[in-house]
Motif scaffolding. Structure first.
Motif, PDB file in Angstrom:
ATOM      1  N   LYS A 176       2.288  -1.392  10.902  1.00 39.75           N
ATOM      2  CA  LYS A 176       2.569  -1.293  12.496  1.00 39.75           C
ATOM      3  C   LYS A 176       1.620  -2.330  13.216  1.00 39.75           C
ATOM      4  CE  LYS A 176       3.927   3.451  12.684  1.00 39.75           C
ATOM      5  NZ  LYS A 176       3.552   4.919  13.134  1.00 39.75           N
TER       6      LYS A 176
ATOM      7  N   GLN B 167       0.687   9.413  -5.770  1.00 41.60           N
ATOM      8  CA  GLN B 167       0.858  10.712  -5.266  1.00 41.60           C
ATOM      9  C   GLN B 167       1.891  11.176  -6.438  1.00 41.60           C
ATOM     10  OE1 GLN B 167       2.736  10.319  -1.409  1.00 41.60           O
ATOM     11  NE2 GLN B 167       1.179  11.789  -0.765  1.00 41.60           N
TER      12      GLN B 167
ATOM     13  N   ASP C  87       0.873  -1.064   0.108  1.00 44.83           N
ATOM     14  CA  ASP C  87      -0.161   0.114   0.104  1.00 44.83           C
ATOM     15  C   ASP C  87       0.946   1.258  -0.188  1.00 44.83           C
ATOM     16  OD1 ASP C  87      -2.590  -1.022  -0.024  1.00 44.83           O
ATOM     17  OD2 ASP C  87      -2.491  -1.441   2.060  1.00 44.83           O
ATOM     18  N   GLN C  88       1.975   1.238   0.642  1.00 46.98           N
ATOM     19  CA  GLN C  88       2.853   2.311   0.783  1.00 46.98           C
ATOM     20  C   GLN C  88       3.377   2.814  -0.686  1.00 46.98           C
ATOM     21  OE1 GLN C  88       5.702   1.434   3.719  1.00 46.98           O
ATOM     22  NE2 GLN C  88       4.207   2.034   5.455  1.00 46.98           N
TER      23      GLN C  88
ATOM     24  N   LYS D 183       1.025   2.130   6.136  1.00 48.66           N
ATOM     25  CA  LYS D 183       1.983   2.432   7.399  1.00 48.66           C
ATOM     26  C   LYS D 183       1.105   1.646   8.613  1.00 48.66           C
ATOM     27  CE  LYS D 183       4.384   6.453   6.029  1.00 48.66           C
ATOM     28  NZ  LYS D 183       4.584   7.904   6.482  1.00 48.66           N
ATOM     29  N   ALA D 184      -0.161   1.934   8.954  1.00 45.60           N
ATOM     30  CA  ALA D 184      -0.913   1.656   9.774  1.00 45.60           C
ATOM     31  C   ALA D 184      -0.966   0.077   9.893  1.00 45.60           C
ATOM     32  CB  ALA D 184      -2.462   2.112   9.970  1.00 45.60           C
TER      33      ALA D 184
ATOM     34  N   LYS E 114      -1.721   9.658  -0.753  1.00 45.97           N
ATOM     35  CA  LYS E 114      -1.142   9.962   0.557  1.00 45.97           C
ATOM     36  C   LYS E 114      -1.977   9.119   1.727  1.00 45.97           C
ATOM     37  CE  LYS E 114      -0.069  13.572   4.047  1.00 45.97           C
ATOM     38  NZ  LYS E 114       0.056  15.000   4.046  1.00 45.97           N
ATOM     39  N   ILE E 115      -3.403   9.052   1.506  1.00 48.48           N
ATOM     40  CA  ILE E 115      -4.327   8.125   2.345  1.00 48.48           C
ATOM     41  C   ILE E 115      -3.865   6.563   2.251  1.00 48.48           C
ATOM     42  CG2 ILE E 115      -6.561   7.311   2.811  1.00 48.48           C
ATOM     43  CD1 ILE E 115      -7.604  10.251   1.890  1.00 48.48           C
ATOM     44  N   GLN E 116      -3.619   6.240   0.902  1.00 53.69           N
ATOM     45  CA  GLN E 116      -3.258   4.797   0.735  1.00 53.69           C
ATOM     46  C   GLN E 116      -2.070   4.675   1.513  1.00 53.69           C
ATOM     47  OE1 GLN E 116      -3.159   3.600  -3.124  1.00 53.69           O
ATOM     48  NE2 GLN E 116      -3.057   1.314  -2.568  1.00 53.69           N
ATOM     49  N   GLY E 117      -0.986   5.443   1.200  1.00 54.59           N
ATOM     50  CA  GLY E 117       0.353   5.417   2.253  1.00 54.59           C
ATOM     51  C   GLY E 117       0.074   5.363   3.595  1.00 54.59           C
ATOM     52  N   GLU E 118      -0.637   6.227   4.098  1.00 54.70           N
ATOM     53  CA  GLU E 118      -0.846   5.967   5.685  1.00 54.70           C
ATOM     54  C   GLU E 118      -1.624   4.729   6.119  1.00 54.70           C
ATOM     55  OE1 GLU E 118       0.418   8.295   7.787  1.00 54.70           O
ATOM     56  OE2 GLU E 118       1.548   9.242   6.052  1.00 54.70           O
ATOM     57  N   VAL E 119      -2.487   4.419   5.393  1.00 53.68           N
ATOM     58  CA  VAL E 119      -2.860   2.984   5.441  1.00 53.68           C
ATOM     59  C   VAL E 119      -2.128   1.719   5.287  1.00 53.68           C
ATOM     60  CG1 VAL E 119      -4.517   1.217   4.497  1.00 53.68           C
ATOM     61  CG2 VAL E 119      -5.489   3.680   4.936  1.00 53.68           C
TER      62      VAL E 119
END
Length: 58
Positions: free
Chosen positions: A52, A11, A3-4, A48-49, A41-46
Motif C-alpha cells: 500500500k 501460516q 512478504d505476503q 500488505k502495508a 499472519k504478521i508478516q503477511g500484514e506487513v
C-alpha cells in the motif's frame, strides 16, 4: 508481495505443526505451530502495508 507469500507459507507450516502436535499430543509442537501461524499472519500484514505504501508513492 514477497512478504505476503512468505507469510502465507509460514501460516500453512504452522497449521501443519499445530495439527501434528494435536494428533501426537505434543504440546510443544502445538505451541510452535501457533507461533508460526501468528508470525505468518504478521508478516503477511506487513507485506500488505508495504504494498500500500509503495502504491501510494507511485
Amino acid at each position: 508481495m514477497k512478504d505476503q507469500i512468505e507469510g502465507a507459507a509460514k501460516q500453512a507450516k504452522g497449521a501443519v505443526k499445530e495439527a501434528a502436535g494435536k494428533v501426537t499430543d505434543n504440546k510443544k509442537l502445538q505451541a510452535e505451530g501457533k507461533m508460526d501461524k501468528a508470525e505468518g499472519k504478521i508478516q503477511g500484514e506487513v507485506g500488505k502495508a508495504k504494498d500500500k505504501a509503495r502504491d501510494a508513492v507511485r
